[in-house]
Design an enzyme around this catalytic site. Structure first.
Site, mmCIF file in Angstrom:
data_model
loop_
_atom_site.group_PDB
_atom_site.id
_atom_site.type_symbol
_atom_site.label_atom_id
_atom_site.label_comp_id
_atom_site.label_asym_id
_atom_site.label_seq_id
_atom_site.Cartn_x
_atom_site.Cartn_y
_atom_site.Cartn_z
ATOM 1 N N CYS B 103 77.249 41.140 -12.280
ATOM 2 C CA CYS B 103 76.426 41.107 -13.473
ATOM 3 C C CYS B 103 75.006 40.677 -13.140
ATOM 4 O O CYS B 103 74.811 39.729 -12.392
ATOM 5 C CB CYS B 103 77.021 40.126 -14.459
ATOM 6 S SG CYS B 103 77.937 38.813 -13.648
ATOM 7 N N VAL B 104 74.030 41.407 -13.661
ATOM 8 C CA VAL B 104 72.636 41.075 -13.404
ATOM 9 C C VAL B 104 71.905 40.938 -14.734
ATOM 10 O O VAL B 104 72.101 41.760 -15.597
ATOM 11 C CB VAL B 104 71.939 42.164 -12.580
ATOM 12 C CG1 VAL B 104 70.537 41.697 -12.222
ATOM 13 C CG2 VAL B 104 72.714 42.451 -11.326
#
Lengths: 415, 104
Positions: B103-104
């Site tokens: 996840c970014v």
């Protein structure tokens, strides 16, 4: 004559068309851009539609307007890419050859990945990642009298990972203005362990949720939604009831990527995160939301990538090694409601911190702090987007590679 | 970064307890780590998931819940039952690989 084909005329593809039209010698290269839709949407504007701040006309313009005259624009659906033959096939059977292919096919939501959502879709369950969703939600909010309003992220990665938070902050603001905040329980449901992915930022944003009395439900792995009982169910049997569910469904790359065997399990294109060359074929490049690079799926990222990819395409044409110059740079305004916004600037290795932007000490923008100026920056950005960004006109003082000047880490800021 | 004595070995771990070098990992370490995070006794299915994670990590594949759910070993629901309360985070810890940054 050699041929460069860009697939997708959204933000990333349009910016590439403008960069390449300026850089590639017209005597040697013909540029074609292909898209299946006539209209270009200013996607950051969708966020404001449910609250009536923007109307449909604010966020839609014809794609052709932004594509340089020297670039051929084909309005058609691509049925398949055949990378072994350096060829793609349009719906209807026409084929197009290329020497270089740039994939800018974007990402979109896939509500069918949320079991049970179909029955309540655009009745009690809405998205704001499409124009139709944002407009339908605007209509639904007109009759909102209170209850449980749940903002929900199904799965990462999503386009613009701060948008659901911004939506929640703006929702809080809107409800207060309408005198409905006391009757409305605002709940934020996320698969992440906090409000955001990056630790420093997560602390600041979680604080904002608390301050605005928005309940955080973290680590929620969504299994399904029950549209009749109006409940979200997690894999580990947690239930979150709602009266109105605003969901960000699973985001996926375009189907043509999947059909052509060029994508991962979410149809994102495996891409070198520093050079933006496809991992599978040296004459295929990808940028924007379409790739699997671990950067935010956001317009600012596409903007920075477009500059670097243009240079790398020139290197590739000359047979030179590609430059590993993309550092994951992203720059985002975060609307926090009540006419204020935060600004964050980060890359693969540096998480968003405090400081000033774009000039050290002078600012005028403040990083990771709520200010009115940041909010005006966000609103002004619509103009910048339509008239500078898409046309690939340089934005003064903002570089593709992130600058560390004027930035402070959370530890330094405390001193 | 700090060191940790576990199952008769001294290994390097990060601030969240994830192994820094996946090569340091042994089955004995996995058993100890599983105890530390209060997992139920490890079954064949647990070990299959752990093997899958280590194999993919070694090949540089980005791991996600979806990926493991499509592995043919377990579906996501079963993964939650095997590693309650954060299946990917916990399975990665026991498998001696970095916390997946999907996840970014």
């Amino acid at each position: 004559m050699k041929k460069l084909v860009i697939l997708g005329a959204g933000s990333a593809g349009t910016m590439m068309a403008n960069h390449l039209a300026k850089t590639l010698p017209k005597s040697d290269w013909a540029i074609t851009i292909i898209d299946q839709y006539e209209n270009h949407y200013y996607q950051p504007g969708f966020l404001f539609i449910p609250f009536g701040t923007y109307k449909e006309k604010d966020v839609v313009k014809p794609k052709r307007k932004f594509i340089p005259k020297s670039v051929e624009f084909i309005l058609a659906q691509v049925s398949k890419i055949m990378p072994e033959k350096n060829m793609l096939e349009l719906k209807g059977g026409q084929t197009i050859n290329y020497d270089i292919l740039v994939l800018a096919t974007g990402t979109k939501i896939d509500p069918s990945e949320l079991p049970g959502a179909q029955e309540g879709w655009h009745k009690d369950i809405f998205d704001f990642y499409t124009l139709e969703g944002a407009v339908a939600l605007h209509q639904r909010l007109q009759s909102w009298k209170g209850g449980k309003l749940v903002v929900h992220i199904q799965e990462m990665p999503i386009k613009c990972p701060v948008a659901p938070l911004e939506f929640s902050f703006l929702m809080d603001s809107w409800l207060r203005k309408k005198g409905l905040r006391d009757q409305t329980e605002l709940i934020y449901v996320t698969p992440l362990s906090g409000a955001f992915t990056k630790p420093t930022c997560s602390v600041a944003l979680t604080h904002l949720l608390t301050e605005k009395d928005i309940k955080l439900v973290p680590d929620f792995g969504t299994e399904r939604v029950d549209s009749t009982a109006k409940k979200l169910h997690s894999f580990d049997e947690i239930e979150v009831p709602y009266d109105l569910l605003v969901t960000i469904p699973t985001n996926k790359g375009d189907e043509v990527i999947g059909r052509s065997g060029l994508g991962d399990d979410l149809n994102f294109i495996p891409t070198n995160k520093h050079t933006l060359q496809s991992n599978a074929f040296p004459n295929i490049f990808a940028l924007g939301d379409a790739t699997n690079v671990p950067a935010s799926k956001a317009g600012s990222v596409a903007h920075f990538q477009a500059e670097i990819l243009t240079e790398n395409i020139l290197h590739f044409i000359k047979g030179q090694p590609l430059k590993p110059d993309f550092d994951g740079h992203a720059n985002c305004f975060i609307e926090s409601g009540n006419g204020k916004a935060l600004l964050i600037d980060f890359n693969y290795t540096t998480e968003p911190g405090f400081g000033t932007f774009p000039f050290p000490a002078l600012g005028p923008m403040q990083l990771l702090k709520e200010t009115r100026l940041n909010h005006w920056g966000k609103l002004m950005f619509k103009w910048i987007y339509w008239y500078m960004l898409l046309k690939a006109r340089p934005i003064p003082f903002i570089t593709a590679k992130m600058s560390l000047m004027g930035k402070k880490t959370a530890k330094e800021a405390k001193k | 970064m700090s060191t940790k004595n576990i199952a008769g070995k001294t290994i390097e771990v990060n601030e969240e307890g994830y192994l820094l070098n996946m090569a340091d990992w042994t089955k004995e370490i996995a058993l100890e780590l599983a105890k530390e995070i209060n997992l139920p006794p490890l079954t064949d299915k647990h070990w299959q998931v752990i093997d899958y994670l280590r194999k993919n990590q070694a090949e540089g594949v980005a791991l996600s819940l979806r990926k493991v759910g499509n592995s043919g070993i377990v579906d996501v629901k079963e993964l939650y039952a095997l590693f309650p309360g954060g299946p990917l985070k916990k399975s990665a810890l026991v498998a001696g690989i970095p916390k997946p940054a999907s996840c970014v």
